[in-house]
Design a protein around this motif. Structure first.
Motif, PDB file in Angstrom:
ATOM      1  N   ILE A 175      25.287  46.002  34.078  1.00  0.00           N
ATOM      2  CA  ILE A 175      26.794  46.138  34.691  1.00  0.00           C
ATOM      3  C   ILE A 175      26.782  46.342  35.984  1.00  0.00           C
ATOM      4  O   ILE A 175      25.880  47.274  36.559  1.00  0.00           O
ATOM      5  N   ASP A 214      29.498  48.632  38.436  1.00  0.00           N
ATOM      6  CA  ASP A 214      30.833  49.249  38.340  1.00  0.00           C
ATOM      7  C   ASP A 214      31.760  49.160  39.445  1.00  0.00           C
ATOM      8  O   ASP A 214      31.501  48.461  40.403  1.00  0.00           O
ATOM      9  N   ILE A 254      35.487  47.364  28.593  1.00  0.00           N
ATOM     10  CA  ILE A 254      34.997  46.816  29.768  1.00  0.00           C
ATOM     11  C   ILE A 254      36.026  46.796  31.091  1.00  0.00           C
ATOM     12  O   ILE A 254      35.657  47.123  32.423  1.00  0.00           O
ATOM     13  N   TYR A 285      34.080  47.552  34.711  1.00  0.00           N
ATOM     14  CA  TYR A 285      32.808  46.890  34.745  1.00  0.00           C
ATOM     15  C   TYR A 285      32.939  45.418  35.016  1.00  0.00           C
ATOM     16  O   TYR A 285      33.681  44.705  34.750  1.00  0.00           O
TER      17      TYR A 285
END
Length: 318
Positions: free
Chosen positions: A156, A158, A180, A185
């Motif tokens: 991922i 951020d 998420i 993310y």
């Protein structure tokens, strides 16, 4: 800051051919609904995604991630600022008994790839139309299986633009939900841990699930798929059916006569009409059965009447 200046700055980050201005988002949603995006961008690699996030943070330009539009409704006023699509992130590969799929690839294609490699565990996803990233975002599932059953980890980026690899348990996956969105993310790729199996056995399961999907779902019309989560102790479709709502609608949107859990864009509906049908269904089921239907589908953007006030324009930066 004007649009042309924003465009010039975006062109320093990604290929100019991968940037569209005032792009109609109805061209990118399964419902065929949605107004325009100020900037629709399709980065080609992780570094471009990182730079776009950092640019949006630095300039305070609104930033929205859009998958392939299978489980989303975009309002008629569209989405301001930058809309990011990972449609170029399509790689799917095998690593041992694992399938590693980039977030823009369809979860259906990941399932089919697993079949081609004689790997079992992703059969449930053979009829889910969303992307790998979207499937992880909502812990997508069907016919008794869901993403959390086989997800090992995901890469991922951020909200600061930093890249991390996180384990499946870090996403708090539950029924049609994850953390998420809360964490900010953006999923870049997912690793699914599978098991060796027999091609014909895997294919038989997928063929059966595909038949069930095609025979029961209204695939002939644009829709967002299943609209509501399953309420505890009930089935959303059965509640809607028993509320005599099938075939009922507003404007060009109506509750499917084939599967009550679906709302279809039957005749050039607007997003406002589609959302109004969702609200009508919720209100009716609540009144008849005292059950709250919670949306599974996401609603993004703004109403058309707000567009002129909030759009990125020639005199101000958002």
């Amino acid at each position: 800051m004007n649009k042309q200046l924003i465009l010039k700055e975006l062109q320093q980050i990604i290929n100019p051919e991968h940037i569209l201005i005032d792009e109609h988002l109805k061209n990118h949603t399964y419902t065929k609904l949605g107004g325009k995006a100020d900037f629709f961008v399709t980065p080609a690699n992780v570094e471009e995604v990182q730079e776009l996030i950092r640019y949006a943070n630095k300039t305070d330009i609104p930033f929205t991630l859009l998958g392939n539009g299978s489980n989303v409704i975009v309002r008629d006023g569209g989405i301001r600022g930058i809309v990011l699509s990972l449609k170029r992130f399509l790689d799917i590969r095998r690593e041992g008994n694992k399938v590693v799929a980039e977030s823009g690839a369809r979860i259906i294609d990941a399932s089919r790839f697993a079949l081609s490699e004689n790997l079992t565990g992703l059969e449930f996803a053979c009829g889910i139309p969303g992307t790998v990233g979207g499937a992880l975002y909502m812990n997508a599932g069907a016919y008794g299986g869901e993403v959390k059953d086989c997800l090992e980890s995901a890469l991922i980026v951020d909200s600061r633009g930093d890249v991390h690899r996180l384990a499946a348990e870090d996403f708090d996956l539950d029924y049609r939900t994850s953390n998420i969105a809360e964490k900010g993310y953006i999923v870049l790729e997912a690793t699914f841990s599978l098991e060796a199996g027999e091609y014909e056995d895997i294919k038989a399961i997928m063929d059966d699930l595909t038949y069930k999907r095609e025979s029961k779902q209204p695939l002939e019309y644009p829709s967002c798929g299943s609209v509501f989560k399953r309420p505890p102790g009930y089935f959303a479709g059965k509640l809607i059916q028993d509320s005599d709502l099938q075939g009922k609608g507003i404007g060009g949107a109506e509750v499917s006569t084939k599967h009550a859990g679906f709302i279809v864009n039957k005749s050039n509906a607007t997003a406002t009409e589609y959302i109004s049908v969702i609200e009508m269904v919720q209100k009716t089921v609540k009144a008849k059965f005292d059950v709250e239907l919670e949306r599974e589908v996401r609603i993004l953007g703004e109403d058309e009447t707000l567009t002129d006030k909030n759009r990125v324009n020639s005199s101000k930066c958002p």
